[in-house]
Design a protein around this motif. Sequence first.
Motif, short mmCIF file in Angstrom:
data_model
loop_
_atom_site.label_atom_id
_atom_site.label_comp_id
_atom_site.label_asym_id
_atom_site.label_seq_id
_atom_site.Cartn_x
_atom_site.Cartn_y
_atom_site.Cartn_z
N GLN A 70 0.89 -1.20 0.16
CA GLN A 70 0.16 -0.11 -0.10
C GLN A 70 0.78 1.37 -0.12
O GLN A 70 0.54 2.32 -0.70
N THR A 71 1.91 1.23 0.84
CA THR A 71 2.86 2.38 0.68
C THR A 71 3.51 2.68 -0.41
O THR A 71 3.68 3.87 -0.76
N ILE A 72 3.89 1.69 -0.93
CA ILE A 72 4.79 1.78 -2.63
C ILE A 72 3.79 2.35 -3.53
O ILE A 72 4.09 3.39 -4.02
N VAL A 73 2.38 1.99 -3.34
CA VAL A 73 1.47 2.54 -4.48
C VAL A 73 1.27 3.86 -4.11
O VAL A 73 1.20 4.66 -4.99
N GLN A 74 1.06 4.21 -2.71
CA GLN A 74 0.73 5.74 -2.46
C GLN A 74 1.89 6.35 -2.75
O GLN A 74 1.80 7.65 -3.33
N LEU A 75 3.26 6.04 -2.52
CA LEU A 75 4.40 6.81 -2.84
C LEU A 75 4.36 6.82 -4.33
O LEU A 75 4.50 8.09 -4.68
N GLY A 76 4.11 6.09 -5.32
CA GLY A 76 4.29 6.21 -6.57
C GLY A 76 3.22 7.31 -7.20
O GLY A 76 3.41 8.09 -7.80
N HIS A 77 1.91 7.09 -6.44
CA HIS A 77 0.82 7.85 -6.90
C HIS A 77 0.93 9.50 -6.58
O HIS A 77 0.76 10.24 -7.20
N ASN A 78 1.53 9.46 -5.35
CA ASN A 78 2.00 11.06 -4.75
C ASN A 78 3.01 11.53 -5.75
O ASN A 78 3.06 12.68 -5.68
N MET A 79 3.88 10.69 -6.26
CA MET A 79 4.96 11.17 -7.18
C MET A 79 4.35 11.36 -8.49
O MET A 79 5.17 11.87 -9.52
N GLY A 80 3.12 11.25 -8.88
CA GLY A 80 2.38 11.26 -10.03
C GLY A 80 2.77 10.16 -11.05
O GLY A 80 2.82 10.33 -12.33
N LEU A 81 3.38 8.90 -10.51
CA LEU A 81 3.81 7.84 -11.25
C LEU A 81 2.73 6.72 -11.42
O LEU A 81 1.77 6.85 -10.48
N GLU A 82 2.39 5.95 -12.45
CA GLU A 82 1.77 5.01 -12.68
C GLU A 82 2.55 3.72 -12.01
O GLU A 82 3.94 3.46 -11.88
N VAL A 83 1.90 2.69 -11.28
CA VAL A 83 2.38 1.61 -10.42
C VAL A 83 1.88 0.26 -10.93
O VAL A 83 0.81 0.27 -11.27
N VAL A 84 3.04 -0.49 -11.24
CA VAL A 84 2.87 -1.83 -12.00
C VAL A 84 3.18 -2.73 -10.92
O VAL A 84 4.45 -2.32 -10.24
N ALA A 85 2.41 -3.92 -10.64
CA ALA A 85 2.85 -4.94 -9.69
C ALA A 85 3.51 -6.08 -10.81
O ALA A 85 2.80 -6.46 -11.87
N GLU A 86 4.70 -6.42 -10.73
CA GLU A 86 5.15 -7.75 -11.43
C GLU A 86 5.04 -8.99 -10.55
O GLU A 86 5.05 -8.94 -9.36
#
Length: 282
Positions: free
Chosen positions: A221-237
Amino acid sequence: RAKEEGKGRYVLYDKSMHEAFNERMNIEKHLRGAMTGHEFELYYQPQLDIRSGFISGFEALIRWNSPELGFVSPLSFIKVAEDSRLIIDIGEWVLREACQFMKDIHDRLGHPYKISVNISVIQLLQDDFTMMVLDSLQESGLEPGFLELEITESIFMESFESIVSKLEFLKSRGIRIALDDFGTGYSSLSYLQQLPISTLKMDKTFIDSLSVKAYSQSFVQTIVQLGHNMGLEVVAEGVEEASQLEFLKDTGCDKVQGYLISRPVPEREVLQLLETLQDYGV
Ligand code: C2E
Ligand code: MG
Ligand code: MG
Ligand code: MG
């Protein structure tokens, strides 16, 4: 006695180092002729856009079928290719091939899927890297917005400023940059802030631990939020289970890639795969 033991140990250690060395030499020897021998092939693994339920693009993954060694995993030969600098030619071939293939798909289907291509730090260090990328796009006719370059945190160990300026230039031309295997390498958050990236690819280890470790859900959850707060798309591998996809959906993760959706497939199977996955029910 201690001396004997020590000696015995040393021999063992020496032998396994020797074996590892031989194996690398053997791979390198056969790798040298692999380009001209047309022994490489690209496989493509789809990425699913969680919200829409549609396939949004593919990652190109190299496969090597050596007449002498059989199928060799990229996990065994990419490092050798980097150390011997063979990766420069191999990587260029991958990029040109992948761009060309995606342009063909666009023309055939009229649907603009994205293509992600893994780039080694050795390639990024080449003076003509940016020109090579622009040329691959021009030659294929693929629009820059549909190309994503996957880099890893290993760039933090190299000439960081020069690499960042190359990436900035490419980004200014519309090319997307993804940080691959995020969370496993050397990146500090302050470096991360300086990187002109558009996408975070959360490493498989975080996904694997979802079902095992209690606190891993909050990590993801924290990684997804971090990415979104930076304006990034988040992909899970490396998503392999429906429960993982369910959790990632609830978390707001943008895209998933993994065996659950599909394994990487050879070029000739991509169209069939797209038909099968057309309405992936998420
Ligand atoms: P990567 O870029 O992180 O690619 C993801 C790897 O995970 C791929 O392994 C893929 O087949 C595998 N994978 C995808 N979904 C799942 C899953 O659900 N479960 C499991 N267990 N594995 C999954 P692959 O193709 O063996 O490639 C390994 C690595 O080799 C890549 O990791 C990348 O670092 C490197 N590589 C592959 N192709 C290229 C290339 O063209 N150029 C460069 N420089 N490196 C490449
Ligand atoms: Mg990758
Ligand atoms: Mg990866
Ligand atoms: Mg990985």
